[in-house]
Design a protein around this motif. Structure first.
Motif, PDB file in Angstrom:
ATOM      1  N   TRP A  50     203.909   5.957 -57.672  1.00 18.93           N
ATOM      2  CA  TRP A  50     205.292   6.154 -57.217  1.00 18.93           C
ATOM      3  C   TRP A  50     205.902   7.355 -57.941  1.00 18.93           C
ATOM      4  O   TRP A  50     205.695   7.537 -59.139  1.00 18.93           O
ATOM      5  N   ALA A  51     206.649   8.175 -57.209  1.00 17.85           N
ATOM      6  CA  ALA A  51     207.370   9.332 -57.769  1.00 17.85           C
ATOM      7  C   ALA A  51     206.441  10.370 -58.369  1.00 17.85           C
ATOM      8  O   ALA A  51     206.801  11.082 -59.300  1.00 17.85           O
ATOM      9  N   LEU A  52     205.229  10.468 -57.813  1.00 18.92           N
ATOM     10  CA  LEU A  52     204.291  11.476 -58.298  1.00 18.92           C
ATOM     11  C   LEU A  52     204.625  12.862 -57.739  1.00 18.92           C
ATOM     12  O   LEU A  52     204.307  13.874 -58.346  1.00 18.92           O
ATOM     13  N   ALA A  53     205.265  12.883 -56.564  1.00 17.89           N
ATOM     14  CA  ALA A  53     205.649  14.146 -55.927  1.00 17.89           C
ATOM     15  C   ALA A  53     207.006  13.950 -55.252  1.00 17.89           C
ATOM     16  O   ALA A  53     207.396  12.813 -54.932  1.00 17.89           O
ATOM     17  N   PRO A  54     207.758  15.044 -55.027  1.00 20.83           N
ATOM     18  CA  PRO A  54     209.062  14.922 -54.362  1.00 20.83           C
ATOM     19  C   PRO A  54     208.928  14.308 -52.972  1.00 20.83           C
ATOM     20  O   PRO A  54     207.943  14.523 -52.262  1.00 20.83           O
ATOM     21  N   LEU A  55     209.932  13.521 -52.580  1.00 24.45           N
ATOM     22  CA  LEU A  55     209.938  12.882 -51.270  1.00 24.45           C
ATOM     23  C   LEU A  55     210.621  13.773 -50.235  1.00 24.45           C
ATOM     24  O   LEU A  55     211.584  14.472 -50.542  1.00 24.45           O
ATOM     25  N   THR A  56     210.114  13.731 -49.019  1.00 22.12           N
ATOM     26  CA  THR A  56     210.801  14.366 -47.906  1.00 22.12           C
ATOM     27  C   THR A  56     211.839  13.395 -47.367  1.00 22.12           C
ATOM     28  O   THR A  56     211.833  12.201 -47.695  1.00 22.12           O
ATOM     29  N   ASP A  57     212.734  13.882 -46.534  1.00 20.66           N
ATOM     30  CA  ASP A  57     213.727  12.994 -45.935  1.00 20.66           C
ATOM     31  C   ASP A  57     213.037  11.934 -45.080  1.00 20.66           C
ATOM     32  O   ASP A  57     213.439  10.769 -45.078  1.00 20.66           O
ATOM     33  N   GLU A  58     211.986  12.340 -44.390  1.00 24.82           N
ATOM     34  CA  GLU A  58     211.223  11.392 -43.575  1.00 24.82           C
ATOM     35  C   GLU A  58     210.570  10.335 -44.459  1.00 24.82           C
ATOM     36  O   GLU A  58     210.556   9.149 -44.125  1.00 24.82           O
ATOM     37  N   GLY A  59     210.038  10.767 -45.601  1.00 25.50           N
ATOM     38  CA  GLY A  59     209.414   9.820 -46.521  1.00 25.50           C
ATOM     39  C   GLY A  59     210.405   8.820 -47.073  1.00 25.50           C
ATOM     40  O   GLY A  59     210.100   7.628 -47.206  1.00 25.50           O
ATOM     41  N   ARG A  60     211.600   9.294 -47.418  1.00 26.19           N
ATOM     42  CA  ARG A  60     212.640   8.381 -47.915  1.00 26.19           C
ATOM     43  C   ARG A  60     212.981   7.329 -46.862  1.00 26.19           C
ATOM     44  O   ARG A  60     213.143   6.139 -47.178  1.00 26.19           O
ATOM     45  N   ARG A  61     213.092   7.755 -45.618  1.00 29.92           N
ATOM     46  CA  ARG A  61     213.451   6.813 -44.548  1.00 29.92           C
ATOM     47  C   ARG A  61     212.310   5.831 -44.269  1.00 29.92           C
ATOM     48  O   ARG A  61     212.553   4.659 -43.944  1.00 29.92           O
ATOM     49  N   ASP A  62     211.084   6.295 -44.416  1.00 34.21           N
ATOM     50  CA  ASP A  62     209.947   5.386 -44.262  1.00 34.21           C
ATOM     51  C   ASP A  62     209.966   4.313 -45.358  1.00 34.21           C
ATOM     52  O   ASP A  62     209.714   3.128 -45.091  1.00 34.21           O
ATOM     53  N   LEU A  63     210.256   4.712 -46.588  1.00 35.96           N
ATOM     54  CA  LEU A  63     210.323   3.743 -47.678  1.00 35.96           C
ATOM     55  C   LEU A  63     211.427   2.720 -47.438  1.00 35.96           C
ATOM     56  O   LEU A  63     211.250   1.527 -47.708  1.00 35.96           O
ATOM     57  N   LEU A  64     212.552   3.187 -46.921  1.00 36.97           N
ATOM     58  CA  LEU A  64     213.638   2.249 -46.634  1.00 36.97           C
ATOM     59  C   LEU A  64     213.210   1.242 -45.577  1.00 36.97           C
ATOM     60  O   LEU A  64     213.507   0.047 -45.700  1.00 36.97           O
ATOM     61  N   GLU A  65     212.492   1.706 -44.563  1.00 36.32           N
ATOM     62  CA  GLU A  65     211.996   0.784 -43.528  1.00 36.32           C
ATOM     63  C   GLU A  65     211.058  -0.251 -44.142  1.00 36.32           C
ATOM     64  O   GLU A  65     211.139  -1.448 -43.852  1.00 36.32           O
ATOM     65  N   ILE A  66     210.154   0.213 -44.997  1.00 35.88           N
ATOM     66  CA  ILE A  66     209.173  -0.691 -45.622  1.00 35.88           C
ATOM     67  C   ILE A  66     209.868  -1.750 -46.465  1.00 35.88           C
ATOM     68  O   ILE A  66     209.599  -2.957 -46.328  1.00 35.88           O
ATOM     69  N   PHE A  67     210.780  -1.322 -47.327  1.00 26.49           N
ATOM     70  CA  PHE A  67     211.406  -2.276 -48.243  1.00 26.49           C
ATOM     71  C   PHE A  67     212.462  -3.135 -47.554  1.00 26.49           C
ATOM     72  O   PHE A  67     212.721  -4.261 -47.995  1.00 26.49           O
ATOM     73  N   ASP A  68     213.046  -2.628 -46.488  1.00 22.91           N
ATOM     74  CA  ASP A  68     213.980  -3.458 -45.738  1.00 22.91           C
ATOM     75  C   ASP A  68     213.238  -4.615 -45.065  1.00 22.91           C
ATOM     76  O   ASP A  68     213.737  -5.745 -45.040  1.00 22.91           O
TER      77      ASP A  68
END
Length: 244
Positions: free
Chosen positions: A169-187
């Motif tokens: 986790w947090a090994l590289a900067p996130l893209t906006d798409e990546g952030r939204r994917d993570l929100l979908e996963i954790f939601d």
């Protein structure tokens, strides 16, 4: 004796545990001292153990754990700041039933992935499904899924997995798409499933690393508040081939 045809029939019925136990009973001179109920109980116990072993092997195969780590393999003596009482409690597996998360933080080489895989292995032993992924590979795979139509199926698989291990986790900067994917996963997983995360960054730096304050708030709200944290430190266990 009817043992040989009976053993064959048990194999035909896919009762291999009972078949093997019956064959073993036939070789035991003391078996006649047991009652019918006792012998039957031993056969049933053998079948139950055989099925559990096969099911656990299948769960571990589907989990794709990076390391074949077990709780018994964890070196509790190495000075890396591991909270032993907390780790012992986590081995009970109650955190999975309570849909809680585990956050493992520390510098490279201190055994974060090993501990995560050991916890996931224990969850598999206790009948839960698990899956290991690395975040730097997961997010690009999800992005490709948008193009080939597998995106929804991938999210559904992640959502139904009892214990999801997200490494690096947090090994590289996130893209906006990546952030939204993570929100979908954790939601999808919040309050319903458990997640193990490993990171070189301490939790207090995760908000900044996610990058976008609003999405960072939403992601961490679903991830951190119901979580156990293992903060590790110390020398790399990879030096001199030390066991993890």
């Amino acid at each position: 004796m009817l043992n040989h045809p009976t053993v064959d029939k048990l194999h035909q019925l896919r009762l291999s545990g009972m078949a093997r136990a019956l064959a073993q009973q036939a070789q035991s001179p003391e078996i006649d001292q047991l009652s019918f109920d006792e012998r039957l109980g031993l056969l049933v116990d053998s079948e139950a153990a055989e099925r559990e072993s096969r099911q656990n092997a299948a769960r571990l195969k589907r989990a794709k754990l990076k390391q074949a780590a077990t709780p018994e393999d964890v070196d509790l003596r190495h000075p890396r700041g591991l909270d032993r009482p907390l780790f012992a409690r986590l081995m009970s597996g109650n955190w999975v039933g309570a849909h809680q998360n585990i956050l493992i933080c520390g510098p490279t080489g201190v055994g974060k992935t090993f501990l995560a895989c050991a916890l996931a292995n224990q969850a598999c032993r206790q009948g839960h499904s698990a899956l290991y992924v690395r975040l730097p590979r997961l997010l690009p795979a999800l992005a490709m899924g948008r193009g080939d139509g597998s995106y929804a199926k991938s999210l559904a698989q992640l959502a139904k997995t009892d214990v999801l291990v997200i490494d690096d986790w947090a090994l590289a900067p996130l893209t906006d798409e990546g952030r939204r994917d993570l929100l979908e996963i954790f939601d999808d997983r919040h309050g319903a499933r458990s997640t193990i995360i490993t990171s070189q960054l301490k939790v207090k730096h995760w908000h900044e690393s996610i990058g976008e304050p609003t999405l960072a708030d939403a992601i961490l709200d679903r991830l951190v508040h119901q979580a156990h944290t293992l903060d590790l430190d110390g020398e790399s266990l990879r030096k001199n081939g030390k066991p993890q």
